[in-house]
Design a protein around this motif. Structure first.
Motif, PDB file in Angstrom:
ATOM      1  N   VAL A  19      -2.705 190.781  59.890  1.00 25.60           N
ATOM      2  CA  VAL A  19      -3.961 190.507  59.207  1.00 25.60           C
ATOM      3  C   VAL A  19      -3.705 189.590  58.025  1.00 25.60           C
ATOM      4  N   ASP A  20      -4.611 188.686  57.791  1.00 27.45           N
ATOM      5  CA  ASP A  20      -4.531 187.808  56.628  1.00 27.45           C
ATOM      6  C   ASP A  20      -4.876 188.628  55.396  1.00 27.45           C
ATOM      7  N   GLU A  21      -3.963 188.700  54.434  1.00 24.11           N
ATOM      8  CA  GLU A  21      -4.187 189.524  53.245  1.00 24.11           C
ATOM      9  C   GLU A  21      -5.392 189.055  52.442  1.00 24.11           C
ATOM     10  N   VAL A  22      -5.730 187.764  52.523  1.00 22.43           N
ATOM     11  CA  VAL A  22      -6.903 187.267  51.815  1.00 22.43           C
ATOM     12  C   VAL A  22      -8.180 187.880  52.399  1.00 22.43           C
ATOM     13  N   ARG A  93     -13.213 180.485  49.503  1.00 22.88           N
ATOM     14  CA  ARG A  93     -12.939 181.763  50.164  1.00 22.88           C
ATOM     15  C   ARG A  93     -11.556 182.307  49.825  1.00 22.88           C
ATOM     16  N   LEU A  94     -11.205 182.237  48.560  1.00 23.40           N
ATOM     17  CA  LEU A  94      -9.991 182.839  48.017  1.00 23.40           C
ATOM     18  C   LEU A  94     -10.407 183.756  46.865  1.00 23.40           C
ATOM     19  N   PRO A  95      -9.516 184.616  46.374  1.00 25.15           N
ATOM     20  CA  PRO A  95      -9.878 185.515  45.264  1.00 25.15           C
ATOM     21  C   PRO A  95     -10.031 184.765  43.943  1.00 25.15           C
ATOM     22  N   VAL A  96     -11.215 184.198  43.725  1.00 26.68           N
ATOM     23  CA  VAL A  96     -11.493 183.367  42.557  1.00 26.68           C
ATOM     24  C   VAL A  96     -12.620 183.996  41.744  1.00 26.68           C
ATOM     25  N   LEU A 279      -3.314 179.196  43.151  1.00 29.68           N
ATOM     26  CA  LEU A 279      -3.771 180.401  43.845  1.00 29.68           C
ATOM     27  C   LEU A 279      -3.339 180.381  45.306  1.00 29.68           C
ATOM     28  N   GLY A 280      -3.442 179.219  45.946  1.00 29.26           N
ATOM     29  CA  GLY A 280      -2.991 179.116  47.326  1.00 29.26           C
ATOM     30  C   GLY A 280      -1.522 179.447  47.458  1.00 29.26           C
ATOM     31  N   ASP A 281      -0.721 179.016  46.497  1.00 33.78           N
ATOM     32  CA  ASP A 281       0.706 179.320  46.509  1.00 33.78           C
ATOM     33  C   ASP A 281       0.942 180.812  46.297  1.00 33.78           C
ATOM     34  N   ILE A 282       0.174 181.432  45.411  1.00 38.07           N
ATOM     35  CA  ILE A 282       0.351 182.855  45.095  1.00 38.07           C
ATOM     36  C   ILE A 282       0.003 183.741  46.290  1.00 38.07           C
ATOM     37  N   VAL A 283      -1.116 183.438  46.969  1.00 39.01           N
ATOM     38  CA  VAL A 283      -1.569 184.305  48.064  1.00 39.01           C
ATOM     39  C   VAL A 283      -0.961 183.914  49.407  1.00 39.01           C
ATOM     40  N   GLY A 284      -0.143 182.875  49.437  1.00 36.59           N
ATOM     41  CA  GLY A 284       0.505 182.489  50.681  1.00 36.59           C
ATOM     42  C   GLY A 284      -0.396 181.736  51.640  1.00 36.59           C
ATOM     43  N   ARG A 285      -1.428 181.091  51.115  1.00 29.77           N
ATOM     44  CA  ARG A 285      -2.313 180.275  51.947  1.00 29.77           C
ATOM     45  C   ARG A 285      -2.443 178.911  51.293  1.00 29.77           C
ATOM     46  N   PRO A 286      -1.497 177.979  51.575  1.00 27.38           N
ATOM     47  CA  PRO A 286      -1.511 176.665  50.920  1.00 27.38           C
ATOM     48  C   PRO A 286      -2.855 175.978  51.075  1.00 27.38           C
ATOM     49  N   SER A 330      -4.308 190.132  47.237  1.00 32.17           N
ATOM     50  CA  SER A 330      -4.821 188.799  47.551  1.00 32.17           C
ATOM     51  C   SER A 330      -6.219 188.813  48.146  1.00 32.17           C
ATOM     52  N   SER A 331      -6.785 189.989  48.396  1.00 30.85           N
ATOM     53  CA  SER A 331      -8.075 190.077  49.076  1.00 30.85           C
ATOM     54  C   SER A 331      -9.197 189.426  48.270  1.00 30.85           C
ATOM     55  N   ARG A 332      -9.914 188.521  48.912  1.00 25.39           N
ATOM     56  CA  ARG A 332     -11.045 187.879  48.238  1.00 25.39           C
ATOM     57  C   ARG A 332     -12.194 188.858  48.035  1.00 25.39           C
ATOM     58  N   TRP A 333     -12.189 189.969  48.787  1.00 22.29           N
ATOM     59  CA  TRP A 333     -13.274 190.943  48.673  1.00 22.29           C
ATOM     60  C   TRP A 333     -13.228 191.681  47.346  1.00 22.29           C
TER      61      TRP A 333
END
Length: 468
Positions: A19-22, A93-96, A279-286, A330-333
């Motif tokens: 599962v994608d952690e985001v 669609r990232l945790p912002v 943030l992309g680097d931190i959550v592993g989604r460049p 990392s969840s955007r939710w």
């Protein structure tokens, strides 16, 4: 980028699908607690802008209170827009967490101080600049090839250096506090910092993930015991107050004011690009070019929403990027929940005032942890740069970070230059970014894949990551 699903204790569960952690959904109680943690981290910065503008323009207390509520309401709406997204064009669609930008404070105060324009002029310029900036997003998106690893690392490191000022000011009692630097403030901030480190080291699972929130609550208890917490105004505040658009009257559209805030928006775009890359680097989604463009559109659209609902230009908040790194969640939710909490606070003034009663020196210890994590992310990215066979990269990093630190160490460095360009020169992030882009182009030329600025052994791996 998909990873093996884990529980909050970090243990892998091989029976479940990757599962994608985001995209991971957490239990509602955990979502609320983690979301509240994000709100507490950004709250002081969010309410500071309407406080400064309202105070500078001499607005009565009830109007300043309404500006704060409107600000929180808009922060919640724009955060939801960024995290949930709309179609394929809007929302990263990232945790912002989205909030009003400090970069616009000085020009907005100048606009509002003009009696022929006033507060409605600020809202008019905010709406117009948001529309113009949104239309310019495709142009900004095409600049992504100018941000290879060496430039990205400089930008994110400069963000960490710049926002560390905020944490330091918090720890000393808050900028402008007449008792700034009181040993009581410094001691409490240190206690909060130590408490967060103890929880991080010895607590397990969910408790470790909310170490910052627990530290703030612990510090709040200490401050209350010392009589340093004020609940003034809470009893008189209403339980519910709707946020009406154009509450101060129809906006005034003045050309010079619009141009000024449009320039500010372009500055915040550059800063937001750095936030998204970090943030992309931190959550592993460049983050790719299209991701950046979707995120920047929310900056522009959120600014329009702010102007309509009596608020100001919006951007992503860097302190919350640091919190994502600290918690490892990392969840955007989680940030979707934060958006809902912010909307609630905006509509229920009593709740907003309770959160506002947390002293800034309590936030200081937490701020140093979170802002330091952003700085550490930048340093980590810079560690990937090829210094072995390309010595020019050393010059790019050294000079750009040095230029970016000018506003941090000397507020009067550019004081003799024209006032019109002061907002540009007081952003260390902007100065470092422009310097890094120009120097990289001068030394390394234009290389869209950015591979030549990495260590030779890392080039193949990084290219694979881009393909993913």
């Amino acid at each position: 980028m998909s990873v093996i699903n884990t529980d909050l204790k970090g243990k892998a569960n091989p029976t479940e699908q990757p599962v994608d952690e985001v995209e991971r959904h957490l239990p509602i109680a955990q979502l609320f607690t983690l979301g509240l943690q994000h709100v507490l981290v950004m709250y002081a910065g969010a309410v500071a802008v309407p406080l400064v503008i309202g105070g500078s323009l001499g607005l009565p207390k009830e109007q300043i209170a309404f500006l704060i509520s409107a600000d929180l309401f808009c922060c919640g709406i724009v955060t939801l827009l960024q995290c949930l997204g709309v179609g394929r064009l809007i929302g990263i669609r990232l945790p912002v967490i989205m909030s009003v930008t400090f970069a616009a404070v000085t020009p907005m105060v100048a606009i509002g101080a003009d009696p022929t324009i006033g507060l409605t002029g600020i809202f008019g310029a905010t709406i117009a600049s948001g529309i113009i900036a949104t239309l310019l997003v495709p142009v900004i998106g095409r600049l992504m090839p100018l941000f290879p690893t060496v430039v990205t690392g400089v930008v994110i490191t400069s963000i960490g250096i710049s926002i560390m000022q905020v944490g330091i000011h918090w720890a000393a009692g808050g900028k402008g506090n007449p008792d700034y630097g009181n040993p009581l403030y410094l001691g409490t901030s240190l206690v909060v910092l130590v408490f967060i480190l103890l929880v991080t080291r010895y607590a397990k699972g969910f408790l470790s993930n909310i170490s910052v929130l627990l530290g703030i609550l612990f510090g709040f208890g200490i401050a209350a015991a010392m009589g340093k917490v004020s609940f003034a105004g809470i009893a008189d505040a209403p339980w519910f107050a709707p946020i009406k658009p154009f509450a101060f009257g129809w906006p005034t559209f003045e050309p010079v004011s619009i141009i000024t805030l449009t320039v500010v928006m372009l500055i915040t775009f550059i800063e937001s690009m750095g936030m998204f890359l970090a943030l992309g680097d931190i959550v592993g989604r460049p983050t790719k070019q299209e991701d950046i463009m979707r995120g920047l559109r929310v900056d522009g659209i959120g600014t329009v929403i702010g102007g309509v609902f009596n608020s100001f230009p919006h951007t992503s908040f860097s302190q919350n990027v640091g919190l994502v790194s600290v918690t490892g969640i990392s969840s955007r939710w989680v940030c979707v929940m934060s958006g809902g909490i912010l909307i609630t606070f905006g509509l229920i003034p009593k709740m907003a005032l309770v959160v506002a009663s947390v002293p800034q020196f309590v936030l200081g210890g937490a701020g140093i942890v979170m802002f330091g994590m952003v700085l550490a992310t930048g340093i980590r990215i810079l560690s990937r740069v090829n210094y072995t066979t390309n010595r020019y990269n050393l010059y790019i990093v050294a000079i750009s970070l040095g230029i970016g630190m000018i506003p941090v160490v000397s507020h009067d460095f550019f004081s003799q230059l024209p006032a019109a360009i002061q907002p540009l020169l007081h952003s260390g992030i902007l100065l470092a970014t422009v310097s890094a882009v120009i120097l990289n182009y001068y030394f390394n030329g234009y290389k869209p894949d950015g591979a030549t600025d990495k260590e030779p052994s890392d080039q193949r791996v990084d290219k694979v990551e881009v393909k993913e």
